[in-house]
Scaffold this active site. Structure first.
Site, mmCIF file in Angstrom:
data_model
loop_
_atom_site.group_PDB
_atom_site.id
_atom_site.type_symbol
_atom_site.label_atom_id
_atom_site.label_comp_id
_atom_site.label_asym_id
_atom_site.label_seq_id
_atom_site.Cartn_x
_atom_site.Cartn_y
_atom_site.Cartn_z
ATOM 1 N N LYS A 178 0.986 -0.979 -0.073
ATOM 2 C CA LYS A 178 -0.221 -0.309 -0.127
ATOM 3 C C LYS A 178 1.030 0.866 -0.104
ATOM 4 C CE LYS A 178 -1.706 3.033 1.761
ATOM 5 N NZ LYS A 178 -1.519 4.566 1.461
ATOM 6 N N GLU A 254 9.559 1.321 10.795
ATOM 7 C CA GLU A 254 10.531 2.560 10.768
ATOM 8 C C GLU A 254 9.449 3.651 10.839
ATOM 9 O OE1 GLU A 254 12.925 1.872 7.282
ATOM 10 O OE2 GLU A 254 13.663 0.165 7.814
ATOM 11 N N CYS A 288 13.862 11.461 6.836
ATOM 12 C CA CYS A 288 13.527 11.321 7.972
ATOM 13 C C CYS A 288 14.635 11.004 8.587
ATOM 14 C CB CYS A 288 13.054 9.146 8.388
ATOM 15 S SG CYS A 288 13.928 8.137 7.842
ATOM 16 N N GLU A 390 8.922 16.554 15.203
ATOM 17 C CA GLU A 390 9.112 16.717 13.324
ATOM 18 C C GLU A 390 8.201 17.535 12.684
ATOM 19 O OE1 GLU A 390 7.999 12.702 11.573
ATOM 20 O OE2 GLU A 390 10.500 12.792 10.906
HETATM 21 N N1 LIG Z 1 12.708 5.797 9.898
HETATM 22 C C1 LIG Z 1 12.083 5.132 8.474
HETATM 23 O O1 LIG Z 1 13.514 4.903 8.382
HETATM 24 C C2 LIG Z 1 11.766 6.392 7.836
HETATM 25 C C3 LIG Z 1 11.836 6.526 6.688
HETATM 26 C C4 LIG Z 1 10.898 7.436 5.538
HETATM 27 C C5 LIG Z 1 10.613 8.547 6.716
HETATM 28 N N2 LIG Z 1 9.519 7.986 7.795
HETATM 29 C C6 LIG Z 1 8.589 9.085 8.592
HETATM 30 O O2 LIG Z 1 7.854 9.257 7.394
HETATM 31 C C7 LIG Z 1 6.823 10.269 7.482
HETATM 32 C C8 LIG Z 1 6.835 10.816 6.213
HETATM 33 O O3 LIG Z 1 5.860 9.907 5.751
HETATM 34 P P1 LIG Z 1 3.608 9.790 5.361
HETATM 35 O O4 LIG Z 1 3.925 11.268 5.749
HETATM 36 O O5 LIG Z 1 3.583 9.262 4.080
HETATM 37 O O6 LIG Z 1 3.557 8.181 6.883
HETATM 38 P P2 LIG Z 1 2.045 7.956 7.288
HETATM 39 O O7 LIG Z 1 2.791 7.812 8.563
HETATM 40 O O8 LIG Z 1 0.791 9.836 7.032
HETATM 41 O O9 LIG Z 1 2.049 7.577 5.942
HETATM 42 C C9 LIG Z 1 2.303 6.572 6.200
HETATM 43 C C10 LIG Z 1 1.898 4.817 5.573
HETATM 44 O O10 LIG Z 1 0.857 4.864 5.679
HETATM 45 C C11 LIG Z 1 -0.483 4.710 5.512
HETATM 46 N N3 LIG Z 1 -1.136 5.014 6.621
HETATM 47 C C12 LIG Z 1 -1.743 6.338 7.463
HETATM 48 N N4 LIG Z 1 -2.688 5.637 8.235
HETATM 49 C C13 LIG Z 1 -2.585 4.636 8.468
HETATM 50 C C14 LIG Z 1 -3.836 3.461 8.509
HETATM 51 N N5 LIG Z 1 -4.466 3.931 10.333
HETATM 52 N N6 LIG Z 1 -3.692 2.420 8.965
HETATM 53 C C15 LIG Z 1 -2.088 1.588 7.612
HETATM 54 N N7 LIG Z 1 -1.646 1.907 6.962
HETATM 55 C C16 LIG Z 1 -1.846 4.352 7.274
HETATM 56 C C17 LIG Z 1 -1.010 5.477 4.479
HETATM 57 O O11 LIG Z 1 -1.270 6.276 3.743
HETATM 58 C C18 LIG Z 1 0.879 5.731 3.678
HETATM 59 O O12 LIG Z 1 0.446 5.017 3.015
HETATM 60 C C19 LIG Z 1 7.838 10.779 8.971
HETATM 61 O O13 LIG Z 1 7.313 10.631 10.440
HETATM 62 C C20 LIG Z 1 8.608 10.824 8.887
HETATM 63 O O14 LIG Z 1 10.287 10.725 9.727
HETATM 64 C C21 LIG Z 1 10.619 7.993 8.708
HETATM 65 O O1 LIG Z 2 13.606 8.961 5.150
HETATM 66 C C1 LIG Z 2 13.932 7.904 5.314
HETATM 67 C C2 LIG Z 2 15.216 7.407 4.617
HETATM 68 C C3 LIG Z 2 15.210 6.326 5.225
HETATM 69 C C4 LIG Z 2 16.315 5.514 4.610
HETATM 70 C C5 LIG Z 2 16.921 4.115 4.013
HETATM 71 O O2 LIG Z 2 15.657 3.591 4.678
HETATM 72 C C6 LIG Z 2 17.414 3.229 3.949
HETATM 73 O O3 LIG Z 2 18.550 4.257 3.016
HETATM 74 O O4 LIG Z 2 17.523 2.285 3.272
#
Ligand SMILES: NC(=O)c1ccc[n+]([C@@H]2O[C@H](COP(=O)([O-])OP(=O)(O)OC[C@H]3O[C@@H](n4cnc5c(N)ncnc54)[C@H](O)[C@@H]3O)[C@@H](O)[C@H]2O)c1
Ligand SMILES: O=C/C=C/C=C(\O)C(=O)O
Length: 486
Positions: A178, A254, A288, A390
Site C-alpha cells: 500500500k 521505521e 527521516c 518532527e
Molecule cells: N524511519 C525511517 O526509516 C523513515 C523513513 C522515511 C520516512 N519516515 C517517516 O515517515 C513520515 C513521513 O511519511 P508519511 O507522511 O507518508 O507517513 P504516514 O504515517 O502519514 O503514512 C505512511 C503510510 O501509512 C499509511 N497510513 C496512514 N494511516 C494509516 C492507518 N491508519 N493504517 C494503515 N496505513 C496507514 C499512509 O497511507 C502511507 O501509505 C515521517 O514521520 C518520517 O520520519 C521514516
Molecule cells: O527518509 C528516510 C530515509 C530512509 C532511508 C532508507 O531506508 C535507506 O536508505 O534504506
C-alpha cells in the site's frame, strides 16, 4: 486523464466501488492522474492472490531461480530508468538530479543486494550431548514468513518501498503493498517490471488508497496477512502496531525522528557545512534521517551559522527538469500547511530567523505548487515544539553548546532515536560520542552514507526492529530449529 489501478494477481484492476482520487503534481498543483481507491474487496483479492502465490510456482522455485528473477527486476528498473525517474519526479516534485542519483538506483539495488544476501547467509547448527551418550544435532532453517503487508510513505517512494519488497521477495514471501496516496505511480509501474522479469502472478500486489478507513486500514485489519513492515510517522506506527496485535502478527516499524547534528570545534568546517546542508535541505528536508536540530560548539557557533546561511541562500529552487535546481517543493499543499505552521510557531516562540521562514516568489506557472523557503533559526528555547516535533521540512534550528556532555544530553533529550550526525576530527571523541547517542544510526563526518548490509532502524519512538543485511532476513523469515537425536 491517466488512471492508476491496483495490481492484483498480475493484472491491473480498477476498484469495484468506482472511487478515484487525485494524484497531484506538487510543482504546480495540477492533477496528473486519477487513482483507484481500494475497498475491502480489492484488499481481500490482493491478500488471497498473495496467499495462493506462496503455494504456487513462487513457493516451489529454487533459491537460484528466485534470485535470478530478482536480478531481472533490478535490471528492469534500470532499463526503464527514465520512466521511473519521470514518474517519481512528477509525484514528488523532487529534482531529477537527486532522484537519478538516489531514488531510482536504490530501487534497483534493493533487489540485487538482498537477492545476493539470501544466497550467502548460513544457518546455525549446534551439536549437543544427551544422557544416553548418542548426542543430538540441532540445525536451523529459514522459511518465508508468508504474506507481508508493506505500507510505505511518500518521501522516497520507490526507494523505501523496494527496501522492503526486495528482501521480502528474496526470502520467498509474497507481498501486498500500500504505497502512499501521495505517490502511487512508481509502485504501480513496478508491476509491469515484475511481470516482464517473470515474477509469478500474485507475488507482488499493489492496492492504492489512504490510511485510516481506507486501503491501509483494510490491509492491516486483514486476518490473512502474516506480518507488516511500515515506514512512516510514529503516530501511524502506533495504529498499525495495534492492528497487528490482533492475531499476533509481527511488525517492523521505521518511524519518525528529530535527529541531532553535533558539530564540535575540532571538526573540518567545510565537511560539516556540506553535510549539514544536505542533512537539513536535501529532498526539501523530507528525509527521516535529516537533522532538524543542529548543536554547535560555542567557539565556532557564529561562523557556522553564517556559513550555513550563505550556503542555504545559494540553493536553487525549481522544478525537477530545471537542471540547475537542487531544491524542489514539499510533497503537497497540505504538508506545506504543516511546515508553515512551524515556521509561524518559531517566530511566536521568539526565534531569530537566520534565513527563509516563508514561501518563495515563484513564476506564475508554479504558483499553485507547494514551495517553501529553506529556513534556519537560532534562539529557540529547548522546549519549543519547533525543537521537539518532527517538522519534516527544509529547516533546522542551530543552538550552541559548551561541552561534550551537554551536546550528548541535548541530542538524547527527545523520545525519538533514529539518527545522528557527529562532526569532529578527534577520533576518540567520535567513538566516545557515537557510543552514547541514543539512536539506531550514527554518522561521523558524513550523512546518509548507506551500506545496505548494515542494520538500519530507530530506537525509542523511532521504530521497532532493524532492516538491512541479515537483519532484514530476521524479519522476513521464520527460523525453525530441527533437533535430531542421533
Ligand atoms: N524511519 C525511517 O526509516 C523513515 C523513513 C522515511 C520516512 N519516515 C517517516 O515517515 C513520515 C513521513 O511519511 P508519511 O507522511 O507518508 O507517513 P504516514 O504515517 O502519514 O503514512 C505512511 C503510510 O501509512 C499509511 N497510513 C496512514 N494511516 C494509516 C492507518 N491508519 N493504517 C494503515 N496505513 C496507514 C499512509 O497511507 C502511507 O501509505 C515521517 O514521520 C518520517 O520520519 C521514516
Ligand atoms: O527518509 C528516510 C530515509 C530512509 C532511508 C532508507 O531506508 C535507506 O536508505 O534504506
Amino acid at each position: 486523464m491517466k488512471e492508476i489501478k491496483h495490481y492484483i494477481n498480475g493484472q491491473y484492476v480498477g476498484s469495484a466501488n468506482g472511487k478515484l482520487f487525485d494524484n497531484v503534481n506538487p510543482v504546480n498543483g495540477k492533477v496528473i492522474a486519477k487513482v483507484h481507491e481500494a475497498g475491502r474487496d480489492e484488499v481481500d483479492a490482493a491478500v488471497k492472490a498473495a496467499r495462493a502465490a506462496l503455494k504456487g510456482p513462487w513457493g516451489k522455485m529454487t533459491l537460484d531461480e528466485r534470485t535470478r528473477i530478482l536480478h531481472k527486476v533490478a535490471d528492469g528498473i534500470n532499463d526503464r530508468f527514465d520512466e521511473f525517474l519521470e514518474a517519481e519526479c512528477l509525484d514528488t516534485g523532487k529534482p531529477k538530479s537527486m532522484a537519478s542519483h538516489i531514488d531510482i538506483p536504490r530501487g534497483a539495488a534493493n533487489f540485487k543486494v538482498f537477492a545476493d544476501m539470501v544466497k550467502n547467509v548460513a544457518a546455525e547448527s549446534f551439536e549437543m550431548a544427551t544422557p544416553d551418550g548418542s548426542g543430538a544435532l540441532n540445525y536451523a532453517v529459514r522459511r518465508p514468513k508468508g504474506v507481508i503487508g508493506v505500507i510505505s510513505p511518500w518521501n522516497l517512494p520507490l526507494l523505501l518501498m523496494t527496501w522492503k519488497v526486495g528482501p521480502a521477495l528474496a526470502c520467498g514471501n509474497t507481498v501486498v503493498v500500500k504505497p502512499s496516496e501521495e505517490t502511487p505511480t512508481t509502485t504501480a509501474l513496478l508491476g509491469e517490471v515484475m511481470k516482464e522479469a517473470g515474477v509469478p502472478d500474485g507475488v507482488y500486489n499493489v492496492v492504492h488508497g489512504f490510511g485510516g478507513d481506507s486501503a491501509g486500514a483494510f490491509l492491516t485489519a486483514h486476518p490473512d496477512v502474516d506480518g507488516f513492515t511500515f515506514t512512516g510517522e510514529t503516530s501511524t506506527g502506533e495504529v498499525i502496531m495495534k492492528a497487528a496485535a490482533k492475531g499476533i502478527r509481527d511488525i517492523s516499524l521505521e518511524l519518525g525522528g528529530k535527529n541531532a547534528g553535533l558539530v564540535f570545534a575540532d571538526c573540518d568546517m567545510d565537511k560539516a557545512i556540506e553535510g549539514t546542508m544536505r542533512s537539513a535541505f536535501v529532498n526539501c528536508g523530507q528525509v527521516c534521517l535529516g537533522t532538524e536540530r543542529v548543536y554547535v560548539e560555542r567557539s565556532i557557533f557564529d561562523e557556522f551559522v553564517s556559513r550555513l546561511k550563505a550556503e542555504a541562500e545559494k540553493l536553487r529552487i525549481g522544478p525537477p527538469d530545471d537542471d540547475k535546481a537542487n531544491f524542489g517543493p514539499l510533497v503537497s499543499l497540505k504538508h506545506r500547511e504543516k511546515v508553515l505552521s512551524y515556521y509561524q510557531k518559531a517566530v511566536d516562540d521568539g526565534a531569530t530567523v537566520v534565513t527563509g521562514g516563508g514561501v518563495p516568489d515563484m513564476p506564475e506557472e508554479y504558483a499553485g505548487g507547494a514551495w517553501v523557503q529553506p529556513t534556519i533559526w537560532t534562539g529557540l528555547p529547548d522546549d519549543s515544539a519547533v525543537i521537539t516535533d518532527e517538522i519534516f521540512g527544509p529547516c533546522c534550528h542551530i543552538r550552541p553548546f559548551d561541552s561534550e556532555e551537554e551536546a550528548i544530553e541535548l541530542a538524547n533529550s527527545l523520545p525519538y532515536g533514529l539518527a545522528s550526525a557527529i562532526w569532529t576530527e578527534n577520533v576518540s571523541r567520535a567513538h566516545r560520542v557515537a557510543g552514547q547517542i541514543e539512536a539506531g544510526i550514527i554518522w561521523v563526518n558524513s550523512w546518509f552514507l548507506r551500506d545496505l548490509r548494515t542494520p538500519f532502524g530507530g530506537s525509542k519512538q523511532s521504530g521497532i526492529g532493524r532492516e538491512g543485511g541479515v537483519h532484514s532476513l530476521e524479519f522476513y523469515t521464520e527460523m525453525k530449529n530441527v533437533c535430531i537425536k542421533l
